[in-house]
Design an enzyme around this catalytic site. Sequence first.
Site, PDB file in Angstrom:
ATOM      1  N   ASP A  75       0.840  -1.200   0.000  1.00  0.00           N
ATOM      2  CA  ASP A  75       0.000   0.000   0.000  1.00  0.00           C
ATOM      3  C   ASP A  75       0.874   1.249   0.000  1.00  0.00           C
ATOM      4  OD1 ASP A  75       0.733  -0.809   2.702  1.00  0.00           O
ATOM      5  OD2 ASP A  75      -0.564   0.809   3.431  1.00  0.00           O
ATOM      6  N   GLU A 138       0.208  -0.914   5.970  1.00  0.00           N
ATOM      7  CA  GLU A 138       1.288  -0.346   6.795  1.00  0.00           C
ATOM      8  C   GLU A 138       1.178   1.157   6.934  1.00  0.00           C
ATOM      9  OE1 GLU A 138       5.099   1.374   7.986  1.00  0.00           O
ATOM     10  OE2 GLU A 138       4.039   1.706   6.088  1.00  0.00           O
TER      11      GLU A 138
END
Length: 376
Positions: A75, A138
Amino acid sequence: MPEMLADLEHLIRCESPSADLTAVARSADLVSAIGERRLGSAPERLVIDGVTHLRWRLGSPDPDAPRVLLLAHHDTVWPVGSLESHPFSIQDGVLRGPGCFDMLTGLVMAIHAAATFADGPGGHLAHSAITLLVTGDEEVGSPTSRALIEQEARGCVAALVLEAAGDTPDGVPGALKIGRKGVSNYRVDIVGRAAHAGTEPEKGLNATVELAHQVGVVLGFADASVGTSVVPTVAQSGTTTNTVPARASFKVDVRALTAAEQHRIDEAFATLTSHTGATVTVAGGVNRPPLETSAAEGTWQRALAVSKGLGMDLPDAIVVGGASDGNFTAGVGVPTLDGLGAVGGGAHADHEHVLVGEIPPRTALLVALIQDLLGD
């Protein structure tokens, strides 16, 4: 290198902002396809609360076999459409594009490093193992992947985190990270009493005044001498300009180098009491434990020795304020070394970039370090 750069271009062009779960799932499809092509096997697809994570387990299935965890995330912070203003490019040895530095280059390096152990029947891991874990949240604090990360880390010889390298205090790029501050987040809520600000302000209990007092108290919890920062961030109070505010709140970001300091701060927040008679309540606590240097020192020394064998001169390792998933692996007692990914700069910023020439030697360092840790 051509294959690595091609994989990296595909990933950068597949935008994956953390909050867009459809985009993250689409990115996971691409990471899975790239990984299957390079590693020779499909990953386990782990969807937790809508967020897609991927896990490859390579090598010996023996639970007692020495195992290294490679940790990456797919991500990014860039919203869909960012490619229009920040297109993928490689010019004069500099690669650009949303998420290239944080941390899609590190992800590609992890896949290709692991692939060197996965070729041939049984690969090079007959008596050892590698887990490659690629998470999808994250950048928003790993709320769905934390337990997975901690589970995969336990029992490992080491966790190697493919976040980007940093700069030394004197500006030398490419420094590995042997320490990260732990993160705690708090919200202080205040309930007072509304009244007309013009005709009877004395009948109110001003939540903004209480907020101002509490901000001052909270600032006093910081201790720069040991690296502990306490920063009030988002604040809200009041409804209209002619009403004594009945409610207020503010959020606080805390960073500390040690678990002991996190505990001290936590106890300090529990002591907050009202100055004006308003009700004061506190929510929150520790989000990520610190990556203390003691957790990284052994693996860092091995990386230094390995780098010398490769003819590389690594800059001094650094301690940084930002957190990563390496905080979690260190928090469960696993030796952890961070910053093994891209060399460049500009994370989350318009000038995000990667130095292409550093990708091959850094990937070679990662491979050699894995070999050293696994005893190959």
